[in-house]
Design an enzyme around this catalytic site. Structure first.
Site, PDB file in Angstrom:
ATOM      1  N   SER A 109       1.491  -3.968  -1.122  1.00 10.86           N
ATOM      2  CA  SER A 109       2.403  -4.278  -2.229  1.00 10.86           C
ATOM      3  C   SER A 109       3.256  -3.069  -2.621  1.00 10.86           C
ATOM      4  O   SER A 109       4.452  -3.209  -2.896  1.00 10.86           O
ATOM      5  CB  SER A 109       1.634  -4.803  -3.441  1.00 10.86           C
ATOM      6  OG  SER A 109       0.677  -3.863  -3.868  1.00 10.86           O
ATOM      7  N   ALA A 112       6.021  -2.601   0.029  1.00  8.73           N
ATOM      8  CA  ALA A 112       7.012  -3.679  -0.056  1.00  8.73           C
ATOM      9  C   ALA A 112       7.893  -3.475  -1.291  1.00  8.73           C
ATOM     10  O   ALA A 112       9.109  -3.685  -1.241  1.00  8.73           O
ATOM     11  CB  ALA A 112       6.310  -5.026  -0.124  1.00  8.73           C
ATOM     12  N   ASP A 152       3.211   1.084   6.639  1.00  9.63           N
ATOM     13  CA  ASP A 152       3.398  -0.102   5.797  1.00  9.63           C
ATOM     14  C   ASP A 152       4.878  -0.340   5.480  1.00  9.63           C
ATOM     15  O   ASP A 152       5.369  -1.467   5.547  1.00  9.63           O
ATOM     16  CB  ASP A 152       2.619   0.049   4.470  1.00  9.63           C
ATOM     17  CG  ASP A 152       1.106   0.048   4.688  1.00  9.63           C
ATOM     18  OD1 ASP A 152       0.676   0.130   5.860  1.00  9.63           O
ATOM     19  OD2 ASP A 152       0.369  -0.024   3.693  1.00  9.63           O
TER      20      ASP A 152
HETATM   21  C1  MEV Z   1      -3.086   1.547   4.184  1.00  9.72           C
HETATM   22  O1  MEV Z   1      -2.522   0.249   4.181  1.00  9.72           O
HETATM   23  C2  MEV Z   1      -3.224   2.037   5.572  1.00  9.72           C
HETATM   24  C3  MEV Z   1      -3.860   3.421   5.735  1.00  9.72           C
HETATM   25  O2  MEV Z   1      -3.968   3.633   7.132  1.00  9.72           O
HETATM   26  C4  MEV Z   1      -3.049   4.511   5.091  1.00  9.72           C
HETATM   27  C5  MEV Z   1      -1.691   4.740   5.769  1.00  9.72           C
HETATM   28  O3  MEV Z   1      -1.490   4.368   6.931  1.00  9.72           O
HETATM   29  O4  MEV Z   1      -0.838   5.375   5.112  1.00  9.72           O
HETATM   30  C6  MEV Z   1      -5.268   3.444   5.153  1.00  9.72           C
END
Ligand code: MEV
Length: 317
Positions: A109, A112, A152
């Site tokens: 979230s 995004a 992300d």
């Molecule tokens: C978080 O959605 C994913 C992690 O690998 C952290 C990141 O990639 O920045 C835990």
């Protein structure tokens, strides 16, 4: 004039945490979005309202970022302030964020929101390329979470099923699999930054074991890439269970998460934590043959919903 943009949340299929240390992750965006609406206002302030944390700030646009009290609002202030400066704007900006994505449970979230806010705010002046949106969104997120890998925000901007590593960035997975997942929320809210820090401590104290787990994870991701090519759901599911086991070993699972994975395993192709862990959500791989059963099963102990891969990423409306 209002400038509106929306961006999807994400799930990580394979490779969370290890991606922070340079390994490849596989992730996709999902059909739940955050919408950002912005407009220029006469007062020289930045006003942000967010359904993410039912919060509001209203600050002079020349204020130092450090003066923003609510930490999760900092990235949005950064985005708006940067746009004002770079466009020598004499106005202020009002930004409203509305989310369909549950917050703090590993569904991307925050990223995004940064992607949608960057596109919407800059759209008041001119439309940025997706690449530029992604870069600013990552910088914005790093105002509160320095170690964030950028995975992300990349998948939220470009959408689809991708692999990502720190060196090469994201790469489209050309098989464009039409996968379905059940996302099941443990209702244990986590803070991604804290869990990433906890994993760093684990790595520092258990160097050999961590290196061994990195190799295991690399192998899982390589096999997952081949299984995606073949659309082999049985193989993908068992790799997800293997990946969950690795995540357990680095200490990011919880009792509730493990119970959900055990339940999901009975009817789906496989299940695992998605995202940072320490609570949050699990994903179970399903198709028409087992979706209903898995959903009914997981519903007994958690909130869950079916999701499909979103192939559109950032959208302007
Ligand atoms: C978080 O959605 C994913 C992690 O690998 C952290 C990141 O990639 O920045 C835990």
């Amino acid at each position: 004039m209002k400038s509106i943009a929306s961006a999807p949340g994400k799930i990580i299929l394979f490779g969370e945490h290890f991606v922070v240390y340079g390994m490849k992750a596989v992730l996709c965006s999902i059909d739940k979005r955050i919408t950002a609406t912005s407009q220029l206002i006469d007062e020289r302030v930045i006003r942000i309202r967010s359904s993410l944390g039912e919060s509001e700030i209203n600050m002079d646009s020349s204020n130092n970022l450090e003066k923003v009290q609510q930490k999760f609002m900092k990235p949005f202030f950064y985005i708006a302030q940067k746009a004002i400066k770079e466009n020598s704007a004499k106005n202020g900006i009002e930004l409203v964020l509305e989310s369909e994505i549950p917050q703090g449970v590993g569904l991307g979230s925050s990223s995004a929101a940064c992607v949608a806010a960057t596109a919407s705010v800059n759209g008041l002046f001119y439309k940025l390329s997706k690449n530029d949106v992604m870069k600013i969104a990552v910088q914005a997120e790093r105002t509160i979470f320095e170690q964030n890998s950028g995975a992300d925000s990349s998948v939220s901007t470009f959408g689809g099923l991708v692999s990502y590593d720190l060196k090469k960035g994201f790469e489209d997975i050309p098989s464009r699999n039409d996968l379905s997942f059940i996302i099941s929320n443990s209702a244990q809210v986590h803070n991604t930054q804290d869990v990433v820090r906890q994993v760093r401590n684990f790595k520092e104290k258990n160097d050999d074991l961590f290196n061994k787990l990195c190799k295991l994870e690399m192998n899982i991701v390589d096999n997952a890439m081949s299984s995606l090519k073949e659309n082999d759901l049985n193989k993908l599911g068992s790799l997800m269970l293997e990946n969950h086991d690795v995540l357990k070993q680095i200490g990011v699972s919880t009792e509730k998460i493990d119970l959900l994975v055990q339940e999901a395993k009975k009817t789906s192709y496989g299940a695992k934590i998605t995202g940072a862990g320490g609570g949050g959500c699990i994903i179970s791989l399903v198709d028409d043959s087992n979706s209903e059963n898995t959903l009914n099963n997981l519903r007994k102990t958690s909130d869950c919903f079916v999701t499909k891969i979103d192939y559109s990423g950032l959208r302007y409306s």
